[in-house]
Design a protein around this motif. Structure first.
Motif, mmCIF file in Angstrom:
data_model
loop_
_atom_site.group_PDB
_atom_site.id
_atom_site.type_symbol
_atom_site.label_atom_id
_atom_site.label_comp_id
_atom_site.label_asym_id
_atom_site.label_seq_id
_atom_site.Cartn_x
_atom_site.Cartn_y
_atom_site.Cartn_z
ATOM 1 N N LYS A 232 50.682 127.990 66.572
ATOM 2 C CA LYS A 232 51.316 127.055 65.645
ATOM 3 C C LYS A 232 52.734 126.281 66.523
ATOM 4 O O LYS A 232 52.801 125.141 66.471
ATOM 5 C CB LYS A 232 51.976 127.772 64.620
ATOM 6 C CG LYS A 232 52.491 126.704 63.557
ATOM 7 C CD LYS A 232 52.671 127.618 62.056
ATOM 8 C CE LYS A 232 53.186 126.837 61.139
ATOM 9 N NZ LYS A 232 53.236 127.400 59.682
ATOM 10 N N THR A 233 53.312 127.173 67.565
ATOM 11 C CA THR A 233 54.323 126.636 68.123
ATOM 12 C C THR A 233 54.056 125.650 69.279
ATOM 13 O O THR A 233 54.851 125.017 70.215
ATOM 14 C CB THR A 233 55.499 127.663 68.666
ATOM 15 O OG1 THR A 233 54.669 128.666 69.557
ATOM 16 C CG2 THR A 233 55.753 128.460 67.432
ATOM 17 N N TYR B 70 54.107 139.141 56.823
ATOM 18 C CA TYR B 70 54.040 137.631 57.042
ATOM 19 C C TYR B 70 54.655 136.870 58.163
ATOM 20 O O TYR B 70 54.440 135.922 58.789
ATOM 21 C CB TYR B 70 54.528 136.729 55.754
ATOM 22 C CG TYR B 70 53.839 137.295 54.345
ATOM 23 C CD1 TYR B 70 52.659 138.073 54.284
ATOM 24 C CD2 TYR B 70 54.712 137.137 53.380
ATOM 25 C CE1 TYR B 70 52.358 138.566 52.941
ATOM 26 C CE2 TYR B 70 54.370 137.697 52.105
ATOM 27 C CZ TYR B 70 53.174 138.511 51.966
ATOM 28 O OH TYR B 70 52.799 138.958 50.714
ATOM 29 N N ASP C 24 55.920 133.554 57.828
ATOM 30 C CA ASP C 24 54.748 132.534 57.433
ATOM 31 C C ASP C 24 53.725 133.038 56.670
ATOM 32 O O ASP C 24 52.627 133.059 57.067
ATOM 33 C CB ASP C 24 54.286 131.791 58.804
ATOM 34 C CG ASP C 24 53.534 130.667 58.718
ATOM 35 O OD1 ASP C 24 53.255 130.296 57.464
ATOM 36 O OD2 ASP C 24 52.994 130.268 59.740
ATOM 37 N N LYS C 25 53.886 133.200 55.302
ATOM 38 C CA LYS C 25 53.004 133.706 54.380
ATOM 39 C C LYS C 25 51.623 132.812 54.375
ATOM 40 O O LYS C 25 50.620 132.984 54.314
ATOM 41 C CB LYS C 25 53.455 133.724 53.053
ATOM 42 C CG LYS C 25 52.485 134.461 52.069
ATOM 43 C CD LYS C 25 53.188 134.690 50.605
ATOM 44 C CE LYS C 25 52.168 135.458 49.830
ATOM 45 N NZ LYS C 25 52.663 135.661 48.462
ATOM 46 N N GLU C 26 51.982 131.426 54.300
ATOM 47 C CA GLU C 26 50.821 130.512 54.231
ATOM 48 C C GLU C 26 49.803 130.603 55.636
ATOM 49 O O GLU C 26 48.686 130.742 55.650
ATOM 50 C CB GLU C 26 51.518 128.815 54.290
ATOM 51 C CG GLU C 26 50.390 127.963 54.308
ATOM 52 C CD GLU C 26 50.572 126.454 54.231
ATOM 53 O OE1 GLU C 26 49.986 125.413 54.901
ATOM 54 O OE2 GLU C 26 51.799 126.281 53.703
ATOM 55 N N GLY C 27 50.617 131.000 56.974
ATOM 56 C CA GLY C 27 49.823 131.235 58.044
ATOM 57 C C GLY C 27 48.903 132.420 57.961
ATOM 58 O O GLY C 27 47.931 132.793 58.565
ATOM 59 N N TYR C 28 49.807 133.654 57.378
ATOM 60 C CA TYR C 28 49.208 134.696 57.213
ATOM 61 C C TYR C 28 47.918 134.665 56.547
ATOM 62 O O TYR C 28 46.867 135.451 56.778
ATOM 63 C CB TYR C 28 50.286 135.865 56.671
ATOM 64 C CG TYR C 28 49.944 137.138 56.429
ATOM 65 C CD1 TYR C 28 50.100 138.075 57.735
ATOM 66 C CD2 TYR C 28 49.009 137.598 55.347
ATOM 67 C CE1 TYR C 28 49.695 139.351 57.477
ATOM 68 C CE2 TYR C 28 48.698 138.820 55.490
ATOM 69 C CZ TYR C 28 49.189 139.929 56.424
ATOM 70 O OH TYR C 28 48.783 141.256 56.383
ATOM 71 N N ARG D 11 50.976 132.457 65.107
ATOM 72 C CA ARG D 11 52.403 131.985 65.577
ATOM 73 C C ARG D 11 52.604 131.409 66.769
ATOM 74 O O ARG D 11 53.343 130.378 66.921
ATOM 75 C CB ARG D 11 53.393 133.538 65.680
ATOM 76 C CG ARG D 11 53.644 134.244 64.465
ATOM 77 C CD ARG D 11 54.326 135.329 64.768
ATOM 78 N NE ARG D 11 55.610 135.435 64.968
ATOM 79 C CZ ARG D 11 56.390 136.484 65.469
ATOM 80 N NH1 ARG D 11 55.762 137.467 65.344
ATOM 81 N NH2 ARG D 11 57.591 136.079 65.775
#
Length: 333
Positions: free
Chosen positions: A196-197, A270, A273-277, A193
């Motif tokens: 990504k930011t 998640y 952000d499921k993709e990131g998870y 998280r």
């Protein structure tokens, strides 16, 4: 001749009695997890979601506690039967006369990183932490142990920087955003998280065995199910059932993709952000043991790391053979 209605009624009563008997027979076990939404402790919730506890005739209640040290205190007070937390507590507690054992070893690497705020580009290594405040989940927690150890390896004495308990997830993120901490130790999904930011970058990475060896000098067994030795000795059948369930989960993790595992987890894990998870799981699931067995040499590394900074270790002898047992997981295999 018996009527169809009578037969159906009798079958319904029998089914009800069978269900009631099963419910009564299920053994109640309470386990506190040091933050069950953290990917390092994923086996706890995953075992529940896969139904493996029920398969063993166990009624396991998972309680959530953001910091492992607080979960440990709850177990010592008798409020819970066991803890899903870091193995290093088993070593630390023996110096205080408490005998606690890991009965299932989930991971062979901490799965943690030191994140540094991008507001402080001058912080390029642990040696730069002098005068800074570094976030940990709790004082006396494994993140605190590891932070002190990494600083000591960079020749930064304990008194030259501050560790601040900020929890994990949103509280950790808020502390860094508000500059209450300039760096901090945390785990997935918080790592992804913040990276990504662009608010933070990874300074020290302990998400794989190789990177952990580089950071700490050896394999560092971390997430585990640990319990009071006296409880284990008086509840061997229950301990075996727990090991059976968790070993099945370790095999599941080892043979399934991050996407397949993520689909079994609560959607709120998640954090939007499921993709990131899923990516974090695919990148980091090698930290998990395939069978729950304590990795060779791991306990020795933990003892060496703790001895490097912990006052509790001074003048004490730790019997590592009493800090874990592989008898249950080996039987489960």
């Amino acid at each position: 001749m018996l009527s169809r209605r009578f037969l159906l009624s009798a079958l319904a009563i029998a089914a009800s009695l069978t269900a009631s008997a099963a419910a009564v027979a299920a053994e109640k076990v309470t386990i506190m997890v040091g933050g069950y939404e953290k990917q390092i402790y994923l086996p706890a919730k995953l075992t529940e979601r896969l139904g493996y506890f029920k398969d063993e005739g166990l009624d396991v209640e998972l309680l959530n506690q953001p910091a492992g040290v607080d979960a440990e205190l709850q177990m010592l007070a008798g409020a819970v039967d066991g803890v899903v937390g870091f193995y290093d507590h088993c070593v630390d507690l023996q110096t205080k006369g408490k005998f606690v054992q890991s009965i299932v070893q989930f991971s062979q690497a901490p799965g943690e990183v030191i994140l540094v705020s991008t507001k402080h580009p001058q912080l390029k290594s642990m040696a730069d932490m002098k005068g800074k405040t570094v976030g940990v989940t709790g004082l006396g927690s494994s993140t605190n142990f590891l932070t002190l150890a990494l600083a000591a390896r960079a020749n930064v004495p304990v008194g030259d920087f501050t560790t601040l308990p900020v929890g994990a997830g949103t509280t950790f993120i808020a502390a860094m955003q508000q500059d209450k901490i300039q760096a901090g130790m945390t785990t997935e999904p918080t790592i992804s998280r913040m990276v990504k930011t662009g608010e933070a970058k990874v300074l020290v990475d302990m998400r794989t065995v190789e990177k952990t060896k580089a950071a700490l000098g050896g394999t560092y067994p971390a997430a585990s199910l640990y319990m009071d030795a006296a409880w284990i000795n008086s509840h061997k059948e229950t301990a075996q059932k727990l090991a059976n369930a968790f070993v099945k989960t370790m095999k599941y993790i080892n043979t399934h993709t991050g996407a397949e595992i993520a689909d079994k987890m609560p959607p709120e894990f998640y954090v939007g952000d499921k993709e990131g998870y899923i990516k974090a799981l695919d990148d980091g699931k090698a930290m998990f043991t395939p069978d729950g067995v304590m990795p060779a040499g791991g306990p020795e590394t933990v003892l060496a790391v703790l001895s490097g900074f912990s006052k509790n270790m001074k003048g004490k002898t730790v019997d590592l053979s009493k800090t874990y047992t592989s008898e249950f997981v080996k039987r489960a295999k």
